[in-house]
Design a protein around this motif. Structure first.
Motif, PDB file in Angstrom:
ATOM      1  N   ILE A  78       0.953  -1.176  -0.019  1.00 19.03           N
ATOM      2  CA  ILE A  78       0.043   0.121  -0.070  1.00 19.03           C
ATOM      3  C   ILE A  78       0.817   1.253  -0.034  1.00 19.03           C
ATOM      4  O   ILE A  78       1.546   1.515   0.931  1.00 19.03           O
ATOM      5  CB  ILE A  78      -0.945   0.004   1.236  1.00 19.03           C
ATOM      6  N   VAL A 101      -3.703   7.067   6.608  1.00 18.61           N
ATOM      7  CA  VAL A 101      -3.061   5.894   7.425  1.00 18.61           C
ATOM      8  C   VAL A 101      -4.280   5.343   8.182  1.00 18.61           C
ATOM      9  O   VAL A 101      -4.452   4.265   8.648  1.00 18.61           O
ATOM     10  CB  VAL A 101      -1.822   6.379   8.363  1.00 18.61           C
ATOM     11  N   ILE A 104      -6.356   3.606   6.046  1.00 16.70           N
ATOM     12  CA  ILE A 104      -5.811   1.990   5.781  1.00 16.70           C
ATOM     13  C   ILE A 104      -5.695   0.992   6.710  1.00 16.70           C
ATOM     14  O   ILE A 104      -6.102  -0.005   6.675  1.00 16.70           O
ATOM     15  CB  ILE A 104      -4.566   2.484   5.250  1.00 16.70           C
ATOM     16  N   ILE A 115       2.897  -1.037   4.307  1.00 15.99           N
ATOM     17  CA  ILE A 115       2.519   0.345   3.840  1.00 15.99           C
ATOM     18  C   ILE A 115       3.958   1.016   3.463  1.00 15.99           C
ATOM     19  O   ILE A 115       4.812   1.155   4.628  1.00 15.99           O
ATOM     20  CB  ILE A 115       2.060   0.873   5.133  1.00 15.99           C
ATOM     21  N   ASN A 117       5.681   4.337   2.425  1.00  8.96           N
ATOM     22  CA  ASN A 117       5.588   5.912   2.530  1.00  8.96           C
ATOM     23  C   ASN A 117       6.153   6.534   1.382  1.00  8.96           C
ATOM     24  O   ASN A 117       7.521   6.533   1.303  1.00  8.96           O
ATOM     25  CB  ASN A 117       5.894   6.679   3.860  1.00  8.96           C
ATOM     26  N   TYR A 145       2.378  -6.245   9.976  1.00  5.24           N
ATOM     27  CA  TYR A 145       2.391  -5.115   9.216  1.00  5.24           C
ATOM     28  C   TYR A 145       3.796  -4.411   9.383  1.00  5.24           C
ATOM     29  O   TYR A 145       4.266  -4.154  10.335  1.00  5.24           O
ATOM     30  CB  TYR A 145       1.351  -3.947   9.620  1.00  5.24           C
ATOM     31  N   VAL A 147       6.120  -0.646   8.014  1.00  6.69           N
ATOM     32  CA  VAL A 147       6.208   0.483   7.234  1.00  6.69           C
ATOM     33  C   VAL A 147       7.618   0.490   6.786  1.00  6.69           C
ATOM     34  O   VAL A 147       8.517   0.393   7.279  1.00  6.69           O
ATOM     35  CB  VAL A 147       5.733   1.492   8.130  1.00  6.69           C
TER      36      VAL A 147
END
Length: 467
Positions: A78, A101, A104, A115, A117, A145, A147
């Motif tokens: 994402i 966010v 999401i 995720i 960025n 999850y 980032v």
């Protein structure tokens, strides 16, 4: 792999279409229903050379939606590509990022999801995003999850080439997450895809460098890179001012110092200064980050000061020859902050038109691409639209070249000068390289032109060329 792109601005659209072209199934998500409707119809909401052709080639792998519930649960990656505009104090406005966010997080389905960025964000935002996920993802405790900070280094106007043939790919995050990103970007890293006919692979290009680092370092790389480029342009403009004082030519000076491989030739063009959505915002963000830690950054502050001075300098050059601007007609050639884009953010032309209006002049503006966007975004400005460059100059007392579009480089200046009333040319982008073959005053940034054999029709006793 299924990919969702949150935000369909300049970065999001380019990323979505590029990844779809590489063969991935990509969903573009945006809250703007008008924008999504246009994309579903095959119409781009921005101008970027060649992007419409790549969209057509990639369209079988693309779909567009306004619903998080339709885009997030099945996504493996994402990408967050929402805007982070500056606040009055220089800090980035993170409300759009936080909202994205949170939305999401509420739709993650529990499987491993990354995720990514791509929004330009303050240092430390990656950890903040993780906390938002922890607070709002229902299955956060039992799920995986991650980032990743994957900053973009695209230049508007050349975004396709920058996307498909990058000089480096920066990946910040855990080793597992950056390894997944390497897999996703394998076609780019290995350059195994077939190059589009309209965006050929550059001669001699092989593979991009891949930088794997921490979230914090990746975020710092993005800000530091843009601030350094802004600094380089401001340095060139400061040297240009000294060139005017001593009679040197900034083109020759920049070429001479740019041949040093430690410096390089790019971003040494003197002119009206930088604009756009990145340089000013990112430089201000670094300065304010320093303030948050009690750390001063005088070099970056100076870069901002020089850039602001360049815009005032252009109007000062105009006033030197057109003493009283009240009631005068001034053509402004170019509205976008750079050629080959319709992006108007922090464009020098905006400041020129604003200042001309305050001084009582009528600004007559023309841009090959950006005028429709200006009608929507510059409603607070007062100016007259022209249908062409020649129409803008007809009857004008002066002209400011604000954007270096190729159309203006090839303009028949002898012909259009004959239609002007005042024949004062403020070339704020140094696009005119030969003496004007007609009576005129020519002002440029950091250089003098050989004097013309003509005298101005406006009654001046001699031709004033250069500073």
């Amino acid at each position: 792999m299924n990919i969702t792109i949150v935000g369909t601005g300049y970065v999001g659209l380019g990323t979505a279409i590029m990844l779809a072209y590489l063969g991935y199934q990509v969903t573009g998500l945006d809250s703007d229903e008008g924008k999504i409707s246009s994309l579903k119809a095959g119409a781009l909401p921005i101008y970027e050379p060649g992007l419409d052709d790549l969209l057509q080639a990639a369209s079988p792998n693309l779909r567009w939606t306004t619903q998080y519930s339709d885009a997030i649960p099945d996504a493996d990656f994402i990408f967050v590509c929402v805007g982070t505009p500056p606040l009055p104090d220089g800090h980035p406005n993170l409300q759009y990022l936080e909202g994205a966010v949170r939305s999401i997080a509420q739709h993650l389905d529990g499987k491993p999801q990354i995720i990514v960025n791509k929004s330009t964000v303050p240092i430390g935002t990656g950890d903040w995003v993780l906390r938002i996920l922890e607070e709002h993802a229902a299955l956060y405790a039992t799920s995986h999850y991650e980032v990743v900070s994957n900053p973009e280094f695209l230049r508007e106007g050349t975004a396709l080439g920058d996307s498909l043939y990058p000089d480096r790919i920066v990946l910040g995050g855990s080793s597992w997450a950056t390894g997944q990103m390497r897999t996703l970007y394998a076609p780019l890293i290995e350059q195994s895809f077939e190059a589009p006919a309209h965006v050929p692979r550059p001669r001699g290009y092989e593979r991009p460098a891949v930088v794997e680092t921490t979230l914090t370092s990746a975020e710092m790389i993005k800000y530091s890179a843009n601030a350094f480029l802004a600094l380089k342009i401001s340095y060139a403009n400061e040297i240009a001012g000294l060139c005017e004082c001593v009679g040197a030519d900034i083109h020759e000076v920049a070429a001479g110092i740019g041949l040093d491989h430690r410096i390089g030739t790019r971003f040494l063009a003197a002119g009206a200064g930088w604009g756009g959505s990145c340089f000013g915002k990112d430089t201000s963000a670094l300065i304010t980050t320093g303030q948050d830690y009690g750390y001063s950054m005088p070099i970056l502050r100076a870069a901002m000061t020089v850039n602001e001075r360049q815009r005032s300098l252009v109007i000062e050059k105009l006033q030197k020859h057109v003493r009283l601007l009240k009631g005068k007609r001034v053509a402004v050639l170019g509205m976008a902050f750079k050629p080959d884009t319709d992006d108007l953010r922090d464009a020098p032309a905006h400041d020129f038109i604003l200042r001309l209006g305050r001084l009582g002049a009528t600004a007559v503006a023309y841009d090959p691409v950006a005028m429709p966007r200006a009608r929507r975004e510059w409603t607070h400005l007062h100016y007259v639209e022209a249908v062409s460059a020649s129409a803008a100059l007809a009857g004008a007392d002066a002209v400011i070249v604000a954007t270096e579009w190729s159309e203006f480089r090839s303009l028949n200046w002898e012909e259009v000068l004959a239609t002007m009333r005042g024949r004062v040319v403020i070339d704020a982008r140094n696009i005119i390289r030969e003496p004007l073959a007609a009576p005129a005053v020519l002002e440029q940034i950091g250089r003098e032109q050989p004097q013309s054999a003509f005298l101005p029709a406006s009654g001046l006793a001699a031709v004033k060329v250069g500073a």
